[in-house]
Design a protein around this motif. Structure first.
Motif, PDB file in Angstrom:
ATOM      1  N   GLU A   7       0.814  -1.213   0.000  1.00 52.72           N
ATOM      2  CA  GLU A   7       0.000   0.000   0.000  1.00 52.72           C
ATOM      3  C   GLU A   7       0.854   1.272   0.000  1.00 52.72           C
ATOM      4  N   TRP A   8       2.134   1.125  -0.321  1.00 49.03           N
ATOM      5  CA  TRP A   8       3.045   2.272  -0.353  1.00 49.03           C
ATOM      6  C   TRP A   8       2.613   3.246  -1.443  1.00 49.03           C
ATOM      7  N   ALA A   9       2.617   4.515  -1.120  1.00 47.72           N
ATOM      8  CA  ALA A   9       2.264   5.569  -2.081  1.00 47.72           C
ATOM      9  C   ALA A   9       3.171   6.768  -1.823  1.00 47.72           C
ATOM     10  N   ASP A  10       3.046   7.796  -2.633  1.00 44.87           N
ATOM     11  CA  ASP A  10       3.897   8.975  -2.465  1.00 44.87           C
ATOM     12  C   ASP A  10       3.751   9.585  -1.073  1.00 44.87           C
ATOM     13  N   PHE A  11       2.536   9.550  -0.506  1.00 45.61           N
ATOM     14  CA  PHE A  11       2.348  10.056   0.854  1.00 45.61           C
ATOM     15  C   PHE A  11       3.188   9.255   1.850  1.00 45.61           C
ATOM     16  N   SER A  12       3.320   7.961   1.609  1.00 46.37           N
ATOM     17  CA  SER A  12       4.151   7.110   2.472  1.00 46.37           C
ATOM     18  C   SER A  12       5.578   7.626   2.496  1.00 46.37           C
ATOM     19  N   PHE A  13       6.045   8.083   1.341  1.00 47.96           N
ATOM     20  CA  PHE A  13       7.400   8.609   1.261  1.00 47.96           C
ATOM     21  C   PHE A  13       7.544   9.873   2.107  1.00 47.96           C
ATOM     22  N   ASP A  43      19.865   7.702   1.447  1.00 45.47           N
ATOM     23  CA  ASP A  43      21.097   7.275   0.779  1.00 45.47           C
ATOM     24  C   ASP A  43      21.039   5.775   0.483  1.00 45.47           C
ATOM     25  N   TYR A  44      20.546   5.013   1.440  1.00 43.35           N
ATOM     26  CA  TYR A  44      20.448   3.563   1.268  1.00 43.35           C
ATOM     27  C   TYR A  44      19.559   3.211   0.072  1.00 43.35           C
ATOM     28  N   TYR A  45      18.418   3.878  -0.036  1.00 38.47           N
ATOM     29  CA  TYR A  45      17.499   3.608  -1.144  1.00 38.47           C
ATOM     30  C   TYR A  45      17.836   4.418  -2.401  1.00 38.47           C
ATOM     31  N   GLU A  46      18.885   5.229  -2.311  1.00 41.94           N
ATOM     32  CA  GLU A  46      19.416   5.998  -3.441  1.00 41.94           C
ATOM     33  C   GLU A  46      18.404   6.947  -4.079  1.00 41.94           C
ATOM     34  N   THR A  47      17.578   7.570  -3.253  1.00 48.14           N
ATOM     35  CA  THR A  47      16.645   8.564  -3.776  1.00 48.14           C
ATOM     36  C   THR A  47      16.112   9.447  -2.663  1.00 48.14           C
ATOM     37  N   VAL A  49      13.384  11.417  -3.823  1.00 43.49           N
ATOM     38  CA  VAL A  49      12.240  11.841  -4.622  1.00 43.49           C
ATOM     39  C   VAL A  49      11.107  10.833  -4.426  1.00 43.49           C
ATOM     40  N   ALA A  50       9.932  11.333  -4.081  1.00 42.83           N
ATOM     41  CA  ALA A  50       8.797  10.466  -3.750  1.00 42.83           C
ATOM     42  C   ALA A  50       8.464   9.468  -4.855  1.00 42.83           C
ATOM     43  N   LYS A  51       8.346   9.932  -6.082  1.00 39.96           N
ATOM     44  CA  LYS A  51       7.969   9.041  -7.204  1.00 39.96           C
ATOM     45  C   LYS A  51       8.989   7.929  -7.405  1.00 39.96           C
ATOM     46  N   GLU A  52      10.278   8.267  -7.277  1.00 41.35           N
ATOM     47  CA  GLU A  52      11.325   7.255  -7.439  1.00 41.35           C
ATOM     48  C   GLU A  52      11.262   6.213  -6.326  1.00 41.35           C
ATOM     49  N   MET A  53      11.087   6.681  -5.092  1.00 42.62           N
ATOM     50  CA  MET A  53      11.013   5.751  -3.958  1.00 42.62           C
ATOM     51  C   MET A  53       9.800   4.848  -4.106  1.00 42.62           C
ATOM     52  N   THR A  54       8.660   5.403  -4.480  1.00 38.68           N
ATOM     53  CA  THR A  54       7.448   4.617  -4.654  1.00 38.68           C
ATOM     54  C   THR A  54       7.667   3.550  -5.718  1.00 38.68           C
ATOM     55  N   LYS A  55       8.305   3.930  -6.798  1.00 38.94           N
ATOM     56  CA  LYS A  55       8.585   2.968  -7.871  1.00 38.94           C
ATOM     57  C   LYS A  55       9.495   1.848  -7.381  1.00 38.94           C
ATOM     58  N   LYS A  56      10.546   2.199  -6.638  1.00 44.12           N
ATOM     59  CA  LYS A  56      11.470   1.186  -6.122  1.00 44.12           C
ATOM     60  C   LYS A  56      10.784   0.254  -5.134  1.00 44.12           C
ATOM     61  N   ILE A  57      10.082   0.832  -4.174  1.00 42.62           N
ATOM     62  CA  ILE A  57       9.446   0.039  -3.120  1.00 42.62           C
ATOM     63  C   ILE A  57       8.390  -0.899  -3.691  1.00 42.62           C
ATOM     64  N   THR A  58       7.556  -0.390  -4.569  1.00 38.93           N
ATOM     65  CA  THR A  58       6.467  -1.214  -5.092  1.00 38.93           C
ATOM     66  C   THR A  58       6.951  -2.244  -6.113  1.00 38.93           C
ATOM     67  N   ALA A  59       8.174  -2.099  -6.621  1.00 37.57           N
ATOM     68  CA  ALA A  59       8.715  -3.058  -7.583  1.00 37.57           C
ATOM     69  C   ALA A  59       9.259  -4.321  -6.908  1.00 37.57           C
ATOM     70  N   ILE A  60       9.447  -4.287  -5.599  1.00 39.00           N
ATOM     71  CA  ILE A  60       9.997  -5.439  -4.882  1.00 39.00           C
ATOM     72  C   ILE A  60       8.837  -6.335  -4.449  1.00 39.00           C
ATOM     73  N   GLN A  61       8.507  -7.282  -5.303  1.00 33.56           N
ATOM     74  CA  GLN A  61       7.325  -8.125  -5.099  1.00 33.56           C
ATOM     75  C   GLN A  61       7.372  -8.928  -3.806  1.00 33.56           C
ATOM     76  N   SER A  62       8.549  -9.361  -3.388  1.00 32.82           N
ATOM     77  CA  SER A  62       8.650 -10.182  -2.174  1.00 32.82           C
ATOM     78  C   SER A  62       8.268  -9.415  -0.906  1.00 32.82           C
ATOM     79  N   TRP A  63       8.221  -8.100  -0.984  1.00 31.89           N
ATOM     80  CA  TRP A  63       7.840  -7.296   0.174  1.00 31.89           C
ATOM     81  C   TRP A  63       6.338  -7.072   0.278  1.00 31.89           C
ATOM     82  N   HIS A  64       5.589  -7.360  -0.753  1.00 30.87           N
ATOM     83  CA  HIS A  64       4.177  -7.001  -0.807  1.00 30.87           C
ATOM     84  C   HIS A  64       3.306  -7.675   0.249  1.00 30.87           C
ATOM     85  N   ASN A  65       3.705  -8.805   0.749  1.00 27.82           N
ATOM     86  CA  ASN A  65       2.887  -9.491   1.754  1.00 27.82           C
ATOM     87  C   ASN A  65       3.278  -9.154   3.186  1.00 27.82           C
TER      88      ASN A  65
END
Length: 79
Positions: A7-13, A43-47, A49-65
């Protein structure tokens, strides 16, 4: 239970940034303590910027559950 990353979104960032800033301030205050593991989370997540972080976080399928410690009551999140 709220799914943390699913459920990560830009607001989460924005919340993440505030938490990261507070965490960094606490660590800075404790400067006399050796904290070799401390890494700025942006620095760890290398961003920073909200949109970039959201894209990175939501792309990691193993974290979704993964559940968060929050529950939703009366449209508010509590942990």
């Amino acid at each position: 239970m709220i799914k943390f990353y699913d459920e990560w979104a830009d607001f989460s960032f924005l919340v993440f940034i505030k938490m990261n800033d507070e965490r960094n301030q606490v660590i800075k205050t404790l400067s006399n303590i050796d904290l070799p593991c401390h890494v700025n989370l942006c620095d760890y997540y290398e961003t920073q910027v909200a949109k970039e972080m959201t894209k990175k976080i939501t792309a990691i399928q193993s974290w979704h559950n993964l559940d968060s410690s929050m529950i939703k009551e009366n449209n508010l999140l509590a942990d």
